[in-house]
Design a protein around this motif. Structure first.
Motif, short mmCIF file in Angstrom:
data_model
loop_
_atom_site.label_atom_id
_atom_site.label_comp_id
_atom_site.label_asym_id
_atom_site.label_seq_id
_atom_site.Cartn_x
_atom_site.Cartn_y
_atom_site.Cartn_z
N PRO A 382 0.82 -1.24 -0.08
CA PRO A 382 -0.06 -0.04 0.06
C PRO A 382 0.94 1.06 0.11
O PRO A 382 1.97 1.18 0.62
CB PRO A 382 -0.55 -0.10 1.31
CG PRO A 382 -0.74 -1.57 1.58
CD PRO A 382 0.55 -2.05 1.06
N ARG A 383 0.43 2.32 -0.50
CA ARG A 383 1.16 3.75 -0.82
C ARG A 383 1.35 4.03 0.77
O ARG A 383 0.24 4.45 1.48
CB ARG A 383 0.41 4.54 -1.57
CG ARG A 383 0.63 4.07 -3.01
CD ARG A 383 -0.12 5.05 -4.14
NE ARG A 383 0.31 4.95 -5.47
CZ ARG A 383 -0.12 5.50 -6.43
NH1 ARG A 383 -1.19 6.40 -6.12
NH2 ARG A 383 0.41 5.51 -7.86
N GLY A 419 5.93 19.17 9.97
CA GLY A 419 6.03 20.48 10.70
C GLY A 419 6.20 21.70 10.02
O GLY A 419 6.19 22.68 10.47
N GLN A 420 6.10 21.39 8.41
CA GLN A 420 6.42 22.73 7.60
C GLN A 420 5.00 23.26 7.60
O GLN A 420 3.95 22.58 6.78
CB GLN A 420 6.86 22.53 6.43
CG GLN A 420 8.25 21.60 6.50
CD GLN A 420 9.25 22.35 7.55
OE1 GLN A 420 9.31 23.39 7.51
NE2 GLN A 420 9.68 21.54 8.56
N HIS A 421 4.71 24.47 7.95
CA HIS A 421 3.37 25.06 7.93
C HIS A 421 2.91 25.59 6.45
O HIS A 421 1.64 25.47 6.12
CB HIS A 421 3.08 26.30 8.90
CG HIS A 421 3.47 25.98 10.18
ND1 HIS A 421 2.61 24.98 10.72
CD2 HIS A 421 4.28 26.27 11.17
CE1 HIS A 421 3.08 24.96 12.09
NE2 HIS A 421 4.07 25.96 12.40
N ASP A 422 3.90 25.63 5.42
CA ASP A 422 3.58 26.11 4.14
C ASP A 422 3.44 24.53 3.28
O ASP A 422 3.45 24.92 2.22
CB ASP A 422 4.67 27.04 3.70
CG ASP A 422 3.95 28.12 2.67
OD1 ASP A 422 2.68 28.15 2.81
OD2 ASP A 422 4.57 28.50 1.97
N LEU A 423 3.66 23.48 4.14
CA LEU A 423 3.27 22.42 3.06
C LEU A 423 2.10 21.69 3.52
O LEU A 423 1.64 21.69 4.46
CB LEU A 423 4.48 21.60 3.50
CG LEU A 423 5.82 21.58 2.59
CD1 LEU A 423 7.03 20.74 3.12
CD2 LEU A 423 5.91 21.80 1.46
N PRO A 424 1.20 21.11 2.37
CA PRO A 424 0.05 20.48 2.90
C PRO A 424 0.43 19.08 3.47
O PRO A 424 1.60 18.48 2.98
CB PRO A 424 -0.55 20.20 1.26
CG PRO A 424 0.66 20.14 0.38
CD PRO A 424 1.61 21.25 1.01
N PHE A 425 -0.25 18.52 4.24
CA PHE A 425 -0.09 17.21 4.95
C PHE A 425 -1.28 16.34 4.69
O PHE A 425 -2.53 16.81 4.92
CB PHE A 425 0.00 17.22 6.42
CG PHE A 425 -0.10 16.17 7.05
CD1 PHE A 425 0.96 14.99 7.03
CD2 PHE A 425 -0.90 16.12 8.26
CE1 PHE A 425 0.99 14.26 7.53
CE2 PHE A 425 -0.98 14.80 9.09
CZ PHE A 425 0.26 13.83 8.65
N GLY A 426 -0.95 15.07 4.02
CA GLY A 426 -2.05 14.11 3.79
C GLY A 426 -1.68 12.86 3.25
O GLY A 426 -0.26 12.80 2.99
N GLY A 427 -2.41 11.93 3.02
CA GLY A 427 -1.91 10.81 2.62
C GLY A 427 -2.41 10.46 1.04
O GLY A 427 -2.88 11.48 0.62
N VAL A 428 -2.08 9.35 0.61
CA VAL A 428 -2.53 8.83 -0.72
C VAL A 428 -2.77 7.51 -0.88
O VAL A 428 -2.23 6.67 -0.04
CB VAL A 428 -1.32 9.35 -1.76
CG1 VAL A 428 0.06 8.59 -1.52
CG2 VAL A 428 -2.00 8.77 -3.10
N GLY A 432 -4.69 7.60 2.98
CA GLY A 432 -5.48 8.57 3.43
C GLY A 432 -5.88 9.41 1.94
O GLY A 432 -5.31 9.25 0.82
N MET A 433 -6.73 10.50 2.28
CA MET A 433 -6.93 11.41 1.03
C MET A 433 -7.30 12.79 1.72
O MET A 433 -7.66 13.07 2.86
CB MET A 433 -8.27 10.87 0.43
CG MET A 433 -9.46 10.67 1.29
SD MET A 433 -10.91 10.43 0.62
CE MET A 433 -10.68 8.56 0.27
N GLY A 434 -6.77 13.77 0.80
CA GLY A 434 -7.13 15.16 1.27
C GLY A 434 -6.10 15.55 1.99
O GLY A 434 -4.97 15.00 2.20
N HIS A 435 -6.01 16.89 2.23
CA HIS A 435 -4.66 17.72 2.77
C HIS A 435 -5.28 18.65 3.83
O HIS A 435 -6.45 19.20 3.72
CB HIS A 435 -4.03 18.57 1.86
CG HIS A 435 -3.47 17.44 0.92
ND1 HIS A 435 -3.78 17.07 -0.56
CD2 HIS A 435 -2.23 17.00 0.94
CE1 HIS A 435 -3.30 16.41 -1.23
NE2 HIS A 435 -2.04 16.00 -0.19
N TYR A 436 -4.48 18.94 4.76
CA TYR A 436 -4.76 20.18 5.57
C TYR A 436 -3.25 20.63 6.00
O TYR A 436 -2.37 20.25 5.49
CB TYR A 436 -5.72 19.99 6.81
CG TYR A 436 -4.87 19.12 7.86
CD1 TYR A 436 -4.94 19.39 9.12
CD2 TYR A 436 -5.03 17.43 7.64
CE1 TYR A 436 -4.45 18.76 10.23
CE2 TYR A 436 -4.66 16.79 8.80
CZ TYR A 436 -4.37 17.45 9.90
OH TYR A 436 -4.14 16.40 11.03
#
Length: 480
Positions: A382-383, A419-428, A432-436
């Motif tokens: 799995p990814r 921990g980088q606030h200007d990078l999106p966080f999320g899976g694939v 997971g799916m989506g970012h915040y």
């Protein structure tokens, strides 16, 4: 009150009614004031920051009580600082994020018209928060949701009882419950919570529970952001300094006793460097955690997690794996739920340590001969939520980034892309799916609403029926 305790004795019907009451309250508040100003959103974000800073020590103590022992410094670094810093980052950029975006117009048909994308609040965001970083993962979502102008209901984990009690007790000082409500998990709350007609659900947890949340949200056509974890690998390439890699890998792996969704689950090392890496790891880890009772080393969250990891270690050992304990003394202590940091060599490919997310202070090493071996092995599964390549060869790093898909990447370290606030966080995929986080979090919890402004004169009028010669010639011109 801005938080609602739900007693263990309540029935599922009572739980549902109580949740629906708060949702109705927040929905009414949203319709009464659907678009908070920048000043109002700034005030909400500053209240989140004050909530954390005013109650810092109580939060640290509550989380440690939930764990049995949670390193104070780990909580300050990964929970308190990350939230405060996240608020400050958002405040710097929020006014820009809120501005309508200009978009291009097809001047052949719509000369003089305007296109805009207007960010608007969705309404009510439901958040389901795990136990491992309960402040980070609840307040990071709240920062994004409040920046976008929303209201929120937050369900805490059954393993965060001390913290949930604190949040329920303290939050009324900062927010009315038509803006923010926390809920304790006392049994059955999560199921009913997932069925509520939110405008968006943010879930962090296991893939199994994530699928259940998504299924519960489906009848409401409620969009979901799922952060589901997975077995995130590190790859130490032949050119990278081994000691530097070991120092960085071992910090990430044993931080919070490995109970991080984006930790290094296992590591691929050139086969001729495995012995050297293992030996130097003993000295590095012993300097950091001289003994199992060190207050800097965190406990497993509960007996089930402790027994699961110990059982997986014993299974691997019984099947021929070598457990390398990295600090002196006992391997583990059931009374404190602590497991000594370990490296595992020659773990069978189908054992639990190799097939399930470990979520504990145990690092399997997988030797490789050529770089294609870990690439193939990762792509066969799995990814993952994260990938951690260690190399100073830019071409090799590019090859790994383009040939192995993951939710995020830290190059020459682990974890810190989160921990980088200007990078999106999320899976694939399975992770997971989506970012915040940052701007992407603002977008996730906003309706990026397209608005077309017609010009005073519209050339489209020449295409109104009945269609004549001009319409025929014009459409021929556009389509030939």
């Amino acid at each position: 009150m801005s938080a609602v305790p739900i007693h263990a004795a309540t029935s599922s019907d009572a739980i549902r009614l109580e949740l629906e009451e708060v949702l109705k309250l927040q929905r009414a508040a949203y319709f009464a004031h659907p678009y908070p100003t920048f000043a109002e959103r700034k005030a909400d974000l500053l209240k989140l920051k004050a909530f954390i800073k005013d109650n810092r020590d109580a939060i640290v103590d509550a989380i440690s009580a939930d764990y049995g022992n949670r390193s104070r410094h780990e909580t300050l670094f990964a929970e308190i600082f990350s939230v405060v810093d996240g608020v400050e980052h958002t405040l710097k950029h929020l006014k820009t994020w809120m501005k309508p975006q200009r978009r291009g117009v097809d001047i052949k048909n719509f000369f003089g018209a305007k296109n805009r994308v207007v960010p608007q609040p969705l309404g009510i965001v439901g958040a389901i928060v795990p136990w491992n970083f309960p402040i980070n993962l609840s307040f990071s979502g709240l920062i994004a949701a409040f920046a976008a102008g929303n209201r929120s209901m937050v369900k805490m984990s059954e393993n965060s009882r001390h913290l949930a009690k604190l949040l329920i007790e303290k939050s009324p000082k900062y927010f009315p419950r038509d803006k923010l409500a926390f809920f304790d998990e006392t049994g059955g709350v999560g199921i009913e919570f997932s069925k509520l007609k939110f405008d968006h659900i943010l879930f962090t947890g296991s893939g199994l529970t994530g699928r259940a949340v998504m299924a519960a949200a489906a009848p409401n056509l409620c969009p979901v952001t799922l952060e589901l974890g997975g077995k995130s690998p590190a790859i130490i390439c032949d050119d990278y300094p081994l000691r530097k890699a070991a120092e960085r890998v071992l910090f990430v792996k044993y931080f919070n006793a490995g109970q991080i969704c984006t930790t290094i689950d296992h590591i691929y090392i050139p086969e001729d460097k495995v012995k050297e890496f293992t030996e130097m790891s003993k000295g590095i880890v012993t300097e950091r955690y001289p003994h199992l009772s060190s207050p800097d080393f965190t406990s497993m969250i509960d007996d089930r997690s402790f027994n699961r990891v110990v059982g997986a270690m014993e299974e691997a050992q019984e099947r021929g794996a070598t457990l390398v304990q990295l600090i002196p003394g006992r391997q583990w202590d059931a009374a404190t739920r602590k497991i000594a940091p370990h490296i595992v060599l020659n773990a069978p490919a189908d054992c639990a340590l190799r097939t399930r997310e470990i979520f504990g202070p145990v690092l399997p090493i997988i030797p490789y001969k050529k770089i294609e071996d870990p690439v193939q092995a990762i792509n066969d599964g799995p990814r993952p939520l994260a990938l951690y390549p260690f190399s100073n060869d830019k071409a090799l790093v590019h090859h790994l980034l383009t040939h192995v898909m993951s939710g995020g990447v830290s190059v020459n370290d682990g974890l810190f892309h989160v921990g980088q606030h200007d990078l999106p966080f999320g899976g694939v995929g399975d992770s997971g799916m989506g970012h915040y986080h940052g701007y992407e979090g603002f977008v996730t919890f906003s309706k990026m609403r397209p608005v077309f402004y017609q010009a005073p004169f519209s050339a489209v009028k020449f295409l109104w029926p009945p269609y004549g010669k001009f319409a025929t010639k014009y459409l021929d011109f556009l389509t030939k």
